[in-house]
Write a protein that holds these residues in place. Structure first.
Motif, PDB file in Angstrom:
ATOM      1  N   ASN A 195      -4.710  37.319 -26.793  1.00 44.46           N
ATOM      2  CA  ASN A 195      -5.861  37.982 -27.399  1.00 44.46           C
ATOM      3  C   ASN A 195      -7.160  37.634 -26.686  1.00 44.46           C
ATOM      4  O   ASN A 195      -8.095  38.435 -26.680  1.00 44.46           O
ATOM      5  CB  ASN A 195      -5.952  37.605 -28.884  1.00 44.46           C
ATOM      6  CG  ASN A 195      -4.874  38.272 -29.709  1.00 44.46           C
ATOM      7  OD1 ASN A 195      -5.002  39.409 -30.137  1.00 44.46           O
ATOM      8  ND2 ASN A 195      -3.781  37.547 -29.940  1.00 44.46           N
ATOM      9  N   ILE A 198      -7.546  40.181 -24.005  1.00 41.38           N
ATOM     10  CA  ILE A 198      -7.948  41.476 -24.558  1.00 41.38           C
ATOM     11  C   ILE A 198      -9.428  41.471 -24.913  1.00 41.38           C
ATOM     12  O   ILE A 198     -10.182  42.394 -24.564  1.00 41.38           O
ATOM     13  CB  ILE A 198      -7.085  41.820 -25.786  1.00 41.38           C
ATOM     14  CG1 ILE A 198      -5.625  42.032 -25.370  1.00 41.38           C
ATOM     15  CG2 ILE A 198      -7.617  43.057 -26.495  1.00 41.38           C
ATOM     16  CD1 ILE A 198      -4.695  42.305 -26.517  1.00 41.38           C
ATOM     17  N   PHE A 199      -9.894  40.427 -25.616  1.00 38.48           N
ATOM     18  CA  PHE A 199     -11.293  40.371 -26.026  1.00 38.48           C
ATOM     19  C   PHE A 199     -12.216  40.209 -24.825  1.00 38.48           C
ATOM     20  O   PHE A 199     -13.295  40.824 -24.770  1.00 38.48           O
ATOM     21  CB  PHE A 199     -11.502  39.213 -27.008  1.00 38.48           C
ATOM     22  CG  PHE A 199     -10.698  39.336 -28.283  1.00 38.48           C
ATOM     23  CD1 PHE A 199     -10.213  40.557 -28.699  1.00 38.48           C
ATOM     24  CD2 PHE A 199     -10.428  38.215 -29.068  1.00 38.48           C
ATOM     25  CE1 PHE A 199      -9.472  40.670 -29.871  1.00 38.48           C
ATOM     26  CE2 PHE A 199      -9.701  38.328 -30.229  1.00 38.48           C
ATOM     27  CZ  PHE A 199      -9.216  39.554 -30.631  1.00 38.48           C
ATOM     28  N   THR A 201     -11.707  41.232 -21.750  1.00 40.73           N
ATOM     29  CA  THR A 201     -11.777  42.520 -21.050  1.00 40.73           C
ATOM     30  C   THR A 201     -12.700  43.484 -21.779  1.00 40.73           C
ATOM     31  O   THR A 201     -13.465  44.233 -21.140  1.00 40.73           O
ATOM     32  CB  THR A 201     -10.369  43.120 -20.927  1.00 40.73           C
ATOM     33  OG1 THR A 201      -9.503  42.174 -20.281  1.00 40.73           O
ATOM     34  CG2 THR A 201     -10.394  44.406 -20.123  1.00 40.73           C
ATOM     35  N   ALA A 202     -12.652  43.491 -23.100  1.00 37.16           N
ATOM     36  CA  ALA A 202     -13.544  44.367 -23.863  1.00 37.16           C
ATOM     37  C   ALA A 202     -15.003  43.934 -23.713  1.00 37.16           C
ATOM     38  O   ALA A 202     -15.903  44.777 -23.634  1.00 37.16           O
ATOM     39  CB  ALA A 202     -13.141  44.372 -25.339  1.00 37.16           C
ATOM     40  N   THR A 205     -17.048  45.332 -20.827  1.00 39.51           N
ATOM     41  CA  THR A 205     -17.538  46.711 -20.886  1.00 39.51           C
ATOM     42  C   THR A 205     -18.865  46.840 -21.612  1.00 39.51           C
ATOM     43  O   THR A 205     -19.408  47.951 -21.684  1.00 39.51           O
ATOM     44  CB  THR A 205     -16.501  47.606 -21.569  1.00 39.51           C
ATOM     45  OG1 THR A 205     -16.322  47.188 -22.939  1.00 39.51           O
ATOM     46  CG2 THR A 205     -15.157  47.526 -20.865  1.00 39.51           C
ATOM     47  N   ILE A 233     -17.523  45.469 -29.566  1.00 36.54           N
ATOM     48  CA  ILE A 233     -16.081  45.452 -29.281  1.00 36.54           C
ATOM     49  C   ILE A 233     -15.272  45.518 -30.577  1.00 36.54           C
ATOM     50  O   ILE A 233     -14.087  45.162 -30.587  1.00 36.54           O
ATOM     51  CB  ILE A 233     -15.691  44.197 -28.478  1.00 36.54           C
ATOM     52  CG1 ILE A 233     -15.901  42.926 -29.304  1.00 36.54           C
ATOM     53  CG2 ILE A 233     -16.452  44.117 -27.170  1.00 36.54           C
ATOM     54  CD1 ILE A 233     -15.273  41.686 -28.670  1.00 36.54           C
ATOM     55  N   THR A 236     -11.815  47.273 -30.467  1.00 42.93           N
ATOM     56  CA  THR A 236     -10.780  46.448 -29.846  1.00 42.93           C
ATOM     57  C   THR A 236     -10.284  45.387 -30.810  1.00 42.93           C
ATOM     58  O   THR A 236      -9.079  45.085 -30.863  1.00 42.93           O
ATOM     59  CB  THR A 236     -11.341  45.791 -28.580  1.00 42.93           C
ATOM     60  OG1 THR A 236     -11.802  46.804 -27.686  1.00 42.93           O
ATOM     61  CG2 THR A 236     -10.279  44.955 -27.887  1.00 42.93           C
ATOM     62  N   VAL A 239      -7.839  47.030 -33.250  1.00 43.84           N
ATOM     63  CA  VAL A 239      -6.546  47.330 -32.633  1.00 43.84           C
ATOM     64  C   VAL A 239      -5.715  46.051 -32.507  1.00 43.84           C
ATOM     65  O   VAL A 239      -4.513  46.029 -32.819  1.00 43.84           O
ATOM     66  CB  VAL A 239      -6.749  47.994 -31.263  1.00 43.84           C
ATOM     67  CG1 VAL A 239      -5.418  48.113 -30.524  1.00 43.84           C
ATOM     68  CG2 VAL A 239      -7.376  49.368 -31.426  1.00 43.84           C
ATOM     69  N   ALA A 240      -6.342  44.975 -32.054  1.00 45.75           N
ATOM     70  CA  ALA A 240      -5.634  43.698 -31.969  1.00 45.75           C
ATOM     71  C   ALA A 240      -5.197  43.218 -33.348  1.00 45.75           C
ATOM     72  O   ALA A 240      -4.123  42.610 -33.493  1.00 45.75           O
ATOM     73  CB  ALA A 240      -6.532  42.657 -31.297  1.00 45.75           C
TER      74      ALA A 240
END
Length: 315
Positions: A195, A198-199, A201-202, A205, A233, A236, A239-240
């Motif tokens: 996770n 994932i976080f 990478t978000a 952006t 984010i 995201t 979704v996680a």
């Protein structure tokens, strides 16, 4: 005598009219539909073979049960039971206990894991961190360890007389009160790095202009993280959260490994273990299929609830 003179010069010809290029023929709607169907066919076949057919077979199997024929001398025979198998699962105390264990696990694991993963991701995203790639790899490494291997490592760490954590006061990690936090610790150790990636990478952006404007307005790092980065984010995070919720309901590996080290974890400690026991130990495939369908329905309902909350927050 009058003479008529006729001019021999030809009249100026009219300029040719401009002709528009012919319009390309319109693509037939049938051809477009066939192209779309061809592109979607691989996904449809994969969905049919890996999801719809197994779920349909499990739903059909859940309507039957095995009963002894006659005086029991003829062995078991499969008979139609309808929804009786579902009633058996819903009224089984072992199923209730397994659902309670998973609920307690999810209530502890999800907030702790999300808080730790988000904190690490924010630290990695900060401008002051050094050796960012090294720290990212170090955090992600536990996820690369297979679940069974990680479970065995932690089980030996918890084992009395062998592991250093077994003598840690005040709670025995494999006791009735300590086994749930132990399983939460095992899962959190393994899934936090996943996770974090994932976080992180978000967070990459998030527009730099927004962060620079926040600094210009006097916002500090903490205020920027809580008021700008985390809200941006949020999709995201939701979704996680959906994937983590589904994974929590399917908890299997950690308690399955710990079963060989302690009698506290029974063969029906989680819903997945309950299904495994019904299918491969008791050979009651109807009850196992009914429990699987109920677990799938619970996962779908919780996922829909989380997505609904996500859509409401986005609005």
């Amino acid at each position: 005598m009058t003479t008529t003179v006729t001019s021999s010069q030809p009249a100026h010809p009219a300029p040719p009219a401009r002709t528009q290029p012919p319009a390309p023929p319109a693509r037939p709607a049938r051809r477009r539909r066939s192209t779309g169907a061809g592109l979607a066919a691989p996904f449809a076949v994969l969905l049919l073979c890996t999801v719809l057919v197994p779920v349909g077979y499990a739903a059909w199997l859940s309507l039957f049960t095995d009963r002894l024929s006659g005086l029991g001398l003829g062995g078991y025979r499969q008979v139609f039971a309808g929804l009786a198998t579902y009633a058996t699962v819903l009224t089984d105390p072992a199923a209730h206990a397994s659902a309670a264990h998973v609920a307690g696990y999810a209530l502890i694991h999800i907030p702790v894991m999300f808080a730790v993963a988000l904190l690490i991701a924010l630290l990695l995203n900060s401008a002051t961190v050094r050796l960012r790639q090294v720290w990212t790899l170090a955090v992600f490494l536990p996820y690369a360890v297979p679940g069974v291997i990680a479970g065995l490592i932690w089980a030996y760490l918890y084992s009395p007389g062998i592991g250093p954590l077994s003598a840690t006061p005040p709670v025995d990690p494999l006791s009735d009160t300590g086994v749930l936090p132990s399983i939460v610790n095992m899962a959190t150790w393994q899934w936090t790095g996943y996770n974090v990636i994932i976080f992180y990478t978000a967070l990459q952006t998030v527009p730099r202009e927004v962060l620079e404007a926040a600094r210009a307005d006097g916002a500090g790092p903490l205020r920027t993280a809580l008021s700008i980065k985390v809200p941006m984010i949020r999709p995201t995070l939701f979704v996680a959260l959906v994937f983590t919720t589904i994974g929590s309901l399917q908890l299997f590996t950690e308690p399955m490994v710990l079963r060989t080290f302690t009698s506290t974890v029974t063969s029906t400690w989680t819903p997945s273990l309950y299904i495994y026991e019904a299918a491969f130990i008791s050979n009651d495939y109807g009850r196992a299929a009914a429990a699987s369908i109920l677990l799938a329905i619970a996962s779908a309902l919780l996922s829909a609830l989380v997505m609904r909350l996500s859509a409401r927050k986005s609005r």
